[in-house]
Design a protein around this motif. Structure first.
Motif, PDB file in Angstrom:
ATOM      1  N   GLY A  62     -13.872 -38.325  61.291  1.00 56.85           N
ATOM      2  CA  GLY A  62     -14.386 -39.612  61.759  1.00 56.85           C
ATOM      3  C   GLY A  62     -13.928 -39.913  63.171  1.00 56.85           C
ATOM      4  O   GLY A  62     -13.698 -41.065  63.532  1.00 56.85           O
ATOM      5  N   ASN A  63     -13.816 -38.849  63.973  1.00 56.71           N
ATOM      6  CA  ASN A  63     -13.262 -38.970  65.312  1.00 56.71           C
ATOM      7  C   ASN A  63     -13.975 -37.999  66.257  1.00 56.71           C
ATOM      8  O   ASN A  63     -14.496 -36.980  65.806  1.00 56.71           O
ATOM      9  N   LEU A  64     -13.978 -38.277  67.548  1.00 56.54           N
ATOM     10  CA  LEU A  64     -14.540 -37.363  68.534  1.00 56.54           C
ATOM     11  C   LEU A  64     -13.697 -36.084  68.560  1.00 56.54           C
ATOM     12  O   LEU A  64     -12.468 -36.145  68.624  1.00 56.54           O
ATOM     13  N   LEU A  89      -9.828 -26.584  71.361  1.00 51.12           N
ATOM     14  CA  LEU A  89     -10.605 -27.431  70.463  1.00 51.12           C
ATOM     15  C   LEU A  89      -9.625 -28.443  69.890  1.00 51.12           C
ATOM     16  O   LEU A  89      -8.627 -28.061  69.295  1.00 51.12           O
ATOM     17  N   TYR A  90      -9.886 -29.722  70.114  1.00 53.56           N
ATOM     18  CA  TYR A  90      -8.939 -30.753  69.669  1.00 53.56           C
ATOM     19  C   TYR A  90      -9.648 -32.023  69.230  1.00 53.56           C
ATOM     20  O   TYR A  90     -10.757 -32.308  69.651  1.00 53.56           O
ATOM     21  N   ALA A  91      -8.969 -32.759  68.356  1.00 56.43           N
ATOM     22  CA  ALA A  91      -9.443 -34.081  67.939  1.00 56.43           C
ATOM     23  C   ALA A  91      -8.890 -35.085  68.936  1.00 56.43           C
ATOM     24  O   ALA A  91      -7.672 -35.185  69.121  1.00 56.43           O
ATOM     25  N   ASP A  92      -9.767 -35.816  69.590  1.00 56.78           N
ATOM     26  CA  ASP A  92      -9.385 -36.778  70.634  1.00 56.78           C
ATOM     27  C   ASP A  92      -8.986 -38.102  69.972  1.00 56.78           C
ATOM     28  O   ASP A  92      -9.775 -39.034  69.871  1.00 56.78           O
ATOM     29  N   MET A  93      -7.745 -38.176  69.530  1.00 58.82           N
ATOM     30  CA  MET A  93      -7.276 -39.315  68.741  1.00 58.82           C
ATOM     31  C   MET A  93      -7.214 -40.619  69.542  1.00 58.82           C
ATOM     32  O   MET A  93      -7.398 -41.694  69.000  1.00 58.82           O
ATOM     33  N   ASN A  94      -6.938 -40.530  70.858  1.00 55.29           N
ATOM     34  CA  ASN A  94      -6.842 -41.751  71.659  1.00 55.29           C
ATOM     35  C   ASN A  94      -8.130 -42.039  72.437  1.00 55.29           C
ATOM     36  O   ASN A  94      -8.166 -42.943  73.264  1.00 55.29           O
ATOM     37  N   ALA A  95      -9.176 -41.269  72.191  1.00 59.29           N
ATOM     38  CA  ALA A  95     -10.522 -41.493  72.756  1.00 59.29           C
ATOM     39  C   ALA A  95     -10.554 -41.550  74.279  1.00 59.29           C
ATOM     40  O   ALA A  95     -11.401 -42.212  74.860  1.00 59.29           O
ATOM     41  N   TYR A  99      -7.164 -33.977  76.820  1.00 57.33           N
ATOM     42  CA  TYR A  99      -6.194 -33.517  75.833  1.00 57.33           C
ATOM     43  C   TYR A  99      -4.804 -34.054  76.171  1.00 57.33           C
ATOM     44  O   TYR A  99      -4.289 -33.842  77.262  1.00 57.33           O
ATOM     45  N   THR A 100      -4.217 -34.766  75.219  1.00 58.82           N
ATOM     46  CA  THR A 100      -2.874 -35.328  75.365  1.00 58.82           C
ATOM     47  C   THR A 100      -1.996 -34.737  74.271  1.00 58.82           C
ATOM     48  O   THR A 100      -2.103 -35.138  73.102  1.00 58.82           O
ATOM     49  N   PRO A 101      -1.136 -33.756  74.620  1.00 61.76           N
ATOM     50  CA  PRO A 101      -0.259 -33.168  73.593  1.00 61.76           C
ATOM     51  C   PRO A 101       0.602 -34.253  72.947  1.00 61.76           C
ATOM     52  O   PRO A 101       1.085 -35.157  73.603  1.00 61.76           O
TER      53      PRO A 101
END
Length: 184
Positions: A62-64, A89-95, A99-101
């Motif tokens: 349910g996330n970008l 390939l990452y889930a962009d949790m902070n939209a 990419y923010t480790p």
């Protein structure tokens, strides 16, 4: 008088070597082409798999979820880099579409390849992502996010002496991913 020695004469050996050399000369270019075609197809399949995983993860989470060009260290995105340098390939949790480790969830990393050339249309210049409803979004020129519409990845062998066989990965505005042959 008959000789007790059995074996091949020098002429027979030379003719055999000549025939073998001719067969190798004819066969090697087609073997090289076969290897190049397989390399392009394998990389295309990796890319399609990553795109399909991005889409399914976006729907599931349910996330970008974003696929971006990797930096040299493989720990962040590099908008000015090249797709052949690898990808994340990452889930962009902070939209924030970067990419923010520690904040974003890394799903997969792919290493660089020097044997292929990968180009995209202008809508995928920096990254491609999938929204929670599976619709593609791309970071085009300037890396601003927008809906993709139809755009492509083109994958070709880097070797200029190889046959210019390639593959194209096409993503349409609904998120359908398909491949087709391309001439490079």
């Amino acid at each position: 008088m008959q000789s007790d020695h059995e074996g091949f004469t020098l002429i027979e050996l030379m003719v055999t070597l000549a025939v073998a050399a001719i067969l190798l000369t004819v066969g090697m270019p087609s073997m090289r082409e076969f290897i190049e075609r397989n390399r392009v197809s394998a990389y295309t399949n990796l890319l399609v798999g990553a795109l399909q995983l991005a889409k399914s993860e976006a729907i599931k989470r349910g996330n970008l979820v974003i696929l971006c060009k990797s930096n040299a260290a493989g720990n962040g995105c590099n908008p000015s880099g090249a797709w052949k340098d690898g990808w994340l390939l990452y889930a962009d949790m902070n939209a924030d579409k970067a990419y923010t480790p520690g904040t974003d969830t890394l799903i997969r990393r792919h290493e660089a390849t020097s044997q292929l050339s990968i180009t995209t249309g202008s809508k995928l210049a920096c990254w491609i992502g999938f929204s929670p409803n599976g619709i593609p979004e791309g970071g085009g020129t300037g890396c601003a996010g927008r809906l993709v519409g139809n755009d492509t990845f083109s994958i070709c062998a880097s070797n200029p002496s190889a046959t210019r066989h390639g593959r194209r990965v096409i993503i349409n505005s609904t998120g359908r991913i398909r491949t087709e042959d391309a001439t490079c």
